[in-house]
Design an enzyme around this catalytic site. Structure first.
Site, PDB file in Angstrom:
ATOM      1  N   LYS A 118       0.820  -1.215   0.000  1.00 47.07           N
ATOM      2  CA  LYS A 118       0.000   0.000   0.000  1.00 47.07           C
ATOM      3  C   LYS A 118       0.848   1.256   0.000  1.00 47.07           C
ATOM      4  O   LYS A 118       0.478   2.257  -0.606  1.00 47.07           O
ATOM      5  CB  LYS A 118      -0.915   0.022   1.230  1.00 47.07           C
ATOM      6  CG  LYS A 118      -2.072  -0.921   1.111  1.00 47.07           C
ATOM      7  CD  LYS A 118      -3.140  -0.552   2.113  1.00 47.07           C
ATOM      8  CE  LYS A 118      -4.365  -1.418   1.906  1.00 47.07           C
ATOM      9  NZ  LYS A 118      -5.403  -1.119   2.892  1.00 47.07           N
ATOM     10  N   LYS A 201      -5.490  -9.574  -6.588  1.00 45.94           N
ATOM     11  CA  LYS A 201      -6.663  -9.786  -5.754  1.00 45.94           C
ATOM     12  C   LYS A 201      -7.803  -8.861  -6.192  1.00 45.94           C
ATOM     13  O   LYS A 201      -7.567  -7.713  -6.578  1.00 45.94           O
ATOM     14  CB  LYS A 201      -6.239  -9.456  -4.307  1.00 45.94           C
ATOM     15  CG  LYS A 201      -7.252  -9.756  -3.246  1.00 45.94           C
ATOM     16  CD  LYS A 201      -6.750  -9.296  -1.866  1.00 45.94           C
ATOM     17  CE  LYS A 201      -6.961  -7.804  -1.657  1.00 45.94           C
ATOM     18  NZ  LYS A 201      -7.020  -7.398  -0.247  1.00 45.94           N
ATOM     19  N   LYS A 204     -11.744  -3.558  -3.307  1.00 46.76           N
ATOM     20  CA  LYS A 204     -12.695  -2.448  -3.369  1.00 46.76           C
ATOM     21  C   LYS A 204     -12.148  -1.277  -4.157  1.00 46.76           C
ATOM     22  O   LYS A 204     -12.888  -0.470  -4.673  1.00 46.76           O
ATOM     23  CB  LYS A 204     -12.939  -1.908  -1.952  1.00 46.76           C
ATOM     24  CG  LYS A 204     -13.650  -2.852  -1.036  1.00 46.76           C
ATOM     25  CD  LYS A 204     -13.639  -2.238   0.368  1.00 46.76           C
ATOM     26  CE  LYS A 204     -14.379  -3.114   1.333  1.00 46.76           C
ATOM     27  NZ  LYS A 204     -13.696  -3.212   2.614  1.00 46.76           N
TER      28      LYS A 204
HETATM   29  P1  AMP Z   1     -11.179  -5.517   3.559  1.00 49.45           P
HETATM   30  O1  AMP Z   1     -12.153  -5.221   2.484  1.00 49.45           O
HETATM   31  O2  AMP Z   1      -9.749  -5.361   3.101  1.00 49.45           O
HETATM   32  O3  AMP Z   1     -11.480  -4.862   4.858  1.00 49.45           O
HETATM   33  O4  AMP Z   1     -11.298  -7.099   3.830  1.00 49.45           O
HETATM   34  C1  AMP Z   1     -12.287  -7.658   4.672  1.00 49.45           C
HETATM   35  C2  AMP Z   1     -12.253  -9.161   4.623  1.00 49.45           C
HETATM   36  O5  AMP Z   1     -12.523  -9.625   3.300  1.00 49.45           O
HETATM   37  C3  AMP Z   1     -10.894  -9.764   5.009  1.00 49.45           C
HETATM   38  O6  AMP Z   1     -11.105 -10.956   5.746  1.00 49.45           O
HETATM   39  C4  AMP Z   1     -10.252 -10.050   3.681  1.00 49.45           C
HETATM   40  O7  AMP Z   1      -9.306 -11.097   3.747  1.00 49.45           O
HETATM   41  C5  AMP Z   1     -11.465 -10.475   2.871  1.00 49.45           C
HETATM   42  N1  AMP Z   1     -11.233 -10.212   1.447  1.00 49.45           N
HETATM   43  C6  AMP Z   1     -11.107  -9.001   0.842  1.00 49.45           C
HETATM   44  N2  AMP Z   1     -10.873  -9.155  -0.483  1.00 49.45           N
HETATM   45  C7  AMP Z   1     -10.846 -10.496  -0.709  1.00 49.45           C
HETATM   46  C8  AMP Z   1     -10.648 -11.300  -1.881  1.00 49.45           C
HETATM   47  N3  AMP Z   1     -10.426 -10.739  -3.066  1.00 49.45           N
HETATM   48  N4  AMP Z   1     -10.695 -12.640  -1.733  1.00 49.45           N
HETATM   49  C9  AMP Z   1     -10.927 -13.214  -0.531  1.00 49.45           C
HETATM   50  N5  AMP Z   1     -11.117 -12.518   0.607  1.00 49.45           N
HETATM   51  C10 AMP Z   1     -11.072 -11.177   0.527  1.00 49.45           C
END
Ligand code: AMP
Ligand code: TRP
Length: 339
Positions: A118, A201, A204
Site C-alpha cells: 500500500k 486480488k 474495493k
Molecule cells: P477488507 O475489504 O480489506 O477490509 O477485507 C475484509 C475481509 O474480506 C478480510 O477478511 C479479507 O481477507 C477479505 N477479502 C477481501 N478481499 C478479498 C478477496 N479478493 N478474496 C478473498 N477474501 C477477501
C-alpha cells in the site's frame, strides 16, 4: 495451542473504505455466517478506525459504514446471534492498541507485506496509522480474547503478527493473559482474483469497476462483468490440474464453487471441456441468483439508516461488556493505576 481457559470466540472485521465486493462476501462474510451457532460466540465489526488510515471523506465514511453493516445483515449475520458493531464506538480498541504499539517492534511492522504494497514508493508520505495498523488489528482481536479469526488469505500475516504480539505481552508480563489466536482460512474462495487480471486480488479500490463484482451491482452488470472477464481461449480442462497455469480460469471455477457450495473438483467435473460461451453465462446466472436477494435486502436496510445505527449501538454495548473487563485486566498487568 490455544489454552482451554479461553471460550471459543470468533472476531473478524471489514473496513468501510468502499463498497462490498464479491471477494469480501466469499472470502469473509459468507464464512462468518456459517460460524454463527453453538460452537462459537461471534463478534463482527465494521472497522472504521482502520479505514481512516487512508483518507476518507467523512460523509462517505458514515454511509460506507452503514453499507457494510447492511451487507453483513443482508448476507445472514444475525444481530441476535452475533455481536455486530462499528469499532470506533468501543474506545477500548484504541486503548489496547496503544499498549500493543509499545509491545510491537518496528522490525515486525517493516515485514508486513500489506503495508509495503500500500505504501509502495511513497512510504514517507503515508499516515503513521497505516504503519501501525496491524497493531490495532491485534488489539481488535485480543480485546475479546478471540480464539478464531476467519479472514481471506491476504490477512494471514496480520493474524500471525497478532500471535507474536500476544506471546510477547504474555512473556514480558509473565502471565498467560492473551490467547494465541488461530487464523481460519478455508474454502474455495480465500483469495478471489481480479476479473481482468488473475494474478491480482479483487479489491474495493482497484482502478476499474470491471475488475470486481460489487454486492450492489444489478443483474445486467454482473452478467456483463463475467462475460467480459479475462480468460484464455482454451476451453475448461478435464481436471483441476489442467488449470494450474491458468489463473483466470481457475478463479472463475473457484467463484462458481464458492457460490454453489461445491468443491472446485465437483465444478470442473460438471463442466469438463466446456467452452467459455457455456460456462460464463452459467456462472453469471448462479451469481445473480445468489447475490440479487442480498443486494435487494441491503438496499431495503439502507433506506432506514437510523435502524442500522441503532443495531450498531446495541452491538457496541454488548461488545463493551466483553472488552472493558479485559482491558481493565490488561491495564492492571501493565501497571497503570485505575480508580
Ligand atoms: P477488507 O475489504 O480489506 O477490509 O477485507 C475484509 C475481509 O474480506 C478480510 O477478511 C479479507 O481477507 C477479505 N477479502 C477481501 N478481499 C478479498 C478477496 N479478493 N478474496 C478473498 N477474501 C477477501
Ligand atoms: N485488516 C483487515 C482487512 O484489511 C480488517 C480487520 C481489522 C480485521 N481488524 C480485524 C480482520 C480483526 C480480522 C480481525 O481486511
Amino acid at each position: 495451542m490455544t489454552a482451554p481457559k479461553f471460550t471459543p470466540r470468533v472476531f473478524s472485521g471489514i473496513k468501510p473504505s468502499g463498497g462490498l465486493t464479491l471477494g469480501n462476501y466469499l472470502g469473509a462474510i459468507k464464512r462468518w455466517v456459517g460460524m454463527q451457532g453453538p460452537d462459537f460466540e461471534t463478534i463482527y465489526c465494521v472497522v472504521d478506525m482502520h479505514a481512516i488510515t487512508v483518507w476518507q471523506d467523512p460523509e462517505d465514511l458514515r454511509n460506507g459504514t452503514r453499507e457494510i453493516a447492511a451487507g453483513m445483515i443482508a448476507s445472514g449475520i444475525d444481530p441476535t446471534k452475533s455481536i455486530l458493531f462499528n469499532q470506533s464506538q468501543v474506545a477500548a480498541h484504541a486503548e489496547l492498541g496503544w499498549i500493543f504499539n509499545c509491545v510491537s517492534r518496528v522490525g515486525w511492522m517493516n515485514r508486513m507485506t500489506q503495508f509495503k504494497d500500500k505504501a509502495g514508493a511513497n512510504a514517507e508520505k503515508v499516515s503513521l496509522g497505516l504503519y501501525a495498523y496491524p497493531s490495532l488489528m491485534a488489539a481488535d482481536i485480543l480485546l475479546y480474547h478471540a480464539t478464531h479469526v476467519p479472514v481471506g488469505e491476504d490477512q494471514k500475516q496480520h493474524v500471525e503478527l497478532t500471535r507474536d504480539i500476544a506471546s510477547k505481552f504474555n512473556h514480558d508480563f509473565k502471565e498467560e493473559f492473551f490467547p494465541l489466536t488461530e487464523p481460519v482460512i478455508d474454502g474455495p474462495a480465500t483469495r478471489v482474483m481480479n476479473l481482468r487480471d488473475g494474478t491480482k486480488k479483487m479489491s474495493k479500490s482497484g482502478e476499474s469497476d470491471m475488475e470486481r463484482i460489487n454486492m450492489l451491482d444489478d443483474a445486467d452488470k454482473i452478467a456483463k462483468k463475467f462475460k467480459k472477464a479475462k480468460t484464455d481461449p482454451e476451453p475448461l480442462s478435464e481436471t483441476l490440474d489442467g488449470l494450474k497455469d491458468r489463473p483466470e480460469a481457475r478463479n472463475l471455477v473457484d467463484i462458481y464453487a464458492a457460490l454453489s457450495d461445491q468443491t472446485p473438483e465437483a465444478v470442473i467435473s460438471e463442466y469438463a471441456g466446456a467452452q467459455w460461451g457455456r460456462f460464463k453465462p452459467a456462472l453469471a446466472d448462479l451469481a445473480v441468483s445468489k447475490l440479487a436477494p442480498i443486494s435487494d435486502e441491503m438496499k431495503r436496510l439502507m433506506d432506514d439508516p437510523a435502524e442500522i445505527d441503532s443495531q450498531l449501538a446495541k452491538g457496541a454495548d454488548k461488545a463493551r461488556a466483553i472488552a472493558e473487563p479485559i482491558l481493565a485486566r490488561a491495564y492492571d498487568i501493565v501497571g497503570f493505576i485505575r480508580a
